[in-house]
Design an enzyme around this catalytic site. Sequence first.
Site, short mmCIF file in Angstrom:
data_model
loop_
_atom_site.label_atom_id
_atom_site.label_comp_id
_atom_site.label_asym_id
_atom_site.label_seq_id
_atom_site.Cartn_x
_atom_site.Cartn_y
_atom_site.Cartn_z
N LYS A 14 0.83 -1.22 0.00
CA LYS A 14 0.00 0.00 0.00
C LYS A 14 0.86 1.26 0.00
O LYS A 14 0.59 2.19 -0.75
CB LYS A 14 -0.94 0.01 1.21
CG LYS A 14 -1.98 -1.07 1.20
CD LYS A 14 -2.95 -0.95 2.37
CE LYS A 14 -2.30 -0.95 3.73
NZ LYS A 14 -1.61 -2.18 4.11
N ARG A 89 -10.98 0.70 8.60
CA ARG A 89 -10.70 -0.69 8.97
C ARG A 89 -11.92 -1.42 9.49
O ARG A 89 -11.86 -2.61 9.76
CB ARG A 89 -9.60 -0.75 10.02
CG ARG A 89 -8.27 -0.30 9.45
CD ARG A 89 -7.15 -0.64 10.38
NE ARG A 89 -5.89 -0.22 9.78
CZ ARG A 89 -4.72 -0.57 10.22
NH1 ARG A 89 -4.63 -1.35 11.27
NH2 ARG A 89 -3.63 -0.16 9.64
N ARG A 128 11.24 -5.85 5.22
CA ARG A 128 11.00 -4.47 5.64
C ARG A 128 11.53 -4.25 7.06
O ARG A 128 12.11 -3.21 7.35
CB ARG A 128 9.51 -4.15 5.56
CG ARG A 128 9.17 -2.70 5.83
CD ARG A 128 7.74 -2.39 5.50
NE ARG A 128 6.83 -2.82 6.54
CZ ARG A 128 5.51 -2.73 6.47
NH1 ARG A 128 4.94 -2.25 5.40
NH2 ARG A 128 4.75 -3.12 7.46
N ARG A 134 10.91 -1.04 11.79
CA ARG A 134 9.63 -0.58 12.35
C ARG A 134 9.17 -1.51 13.46
O ARG A 134 9.12 -2.72 13.31
CB ARG A 134 8.56 -0.52 11.25
CG ARG A 134 8.60 0.76 10.47
CD ARG A 134 7.64 0.84 9.32
NE ARG A 134 6.29 0.38 9.61
CZ ARG A 134 5.31 0.43 8.71
NH1 ARG A 134 5.53 0.92 7.51
NH2 ARG A 134 4.11 0.00 9.02
N ARG A 145 -1.36 -8.38 13.53
CA ARG A 145 -1.86 -7.41 12.57
C ARG A 145 -2.44 -8.08 11.32
O ARG A 145 -3.46 -7.66 10.79
CB ARG A 145 -0.75 -6.42 12.17
CG ARG A 145 -0.42 -5.43 13.28
CD ARG A 145 0.79 -4.56 12.96
NE ARG A 145 0.57 -3.80 11.75
CZ ARG A 145 1.48 -3.67 10.78
NH1 ARG A 145 2.65 -4.25 10.88
NH2 ARG A 145 1.21 -2.95 9.73
#
Length: 193
Positions: A14, A89, A128, A134, A145
Amino acid sequence: MLNLVLFGPPGAGKGTQSEKLIAKYNLVHISTGDIFRAHIKDQTELGQQVSQIIADGNLVPDSITIAMLEEEIKKNPLATGFIFDGFPRTVAQAEALDAFLDSIGTSISGVVALDVTESELTQRIAKRQEISGRADDAADKLKKRIEEYFNKTIHVLPYYEAQGKLTKVNGIGEIDAIFAELSAVVDSYSYQA
């Protein structure tokens, strides 16, 4: 006004595709994740609340998310359109977004869902995490998640499908090929530039 919702589970691409869509269509990017991270970084009162909620792997309550989103939209009165990343969401959030946009004389032009397999997501996010570090990409939080997306967030798609606004795009492949398909979808939306 061109208003897009970009859907997909964590790691679907995204953020990458949003950047390309923003550049091509001159949109204002509204990422709830970015908004939350900014509040957390600045250690605002809201940021401290959000930090704990995210640290526990839970979704931020609708009331907080919607208020922050409306604030971001109002900061951009001259925008020709928005791309919503990570929002809505829940069906309640989708209804609240529709009501708010209607109140300012606009609506969602279309919703694009990036379809990516769970195994592909796990590989992408592992990469990532190595690069960006992160905190929300840690293995335990990531699993939660992804489960949250497939158990809750994905149920928003029928809401937009019922409005005739949903298009699914294969999110696996070369970034530019995926973008070309996204652009063709966006170009098919009737909107006033």
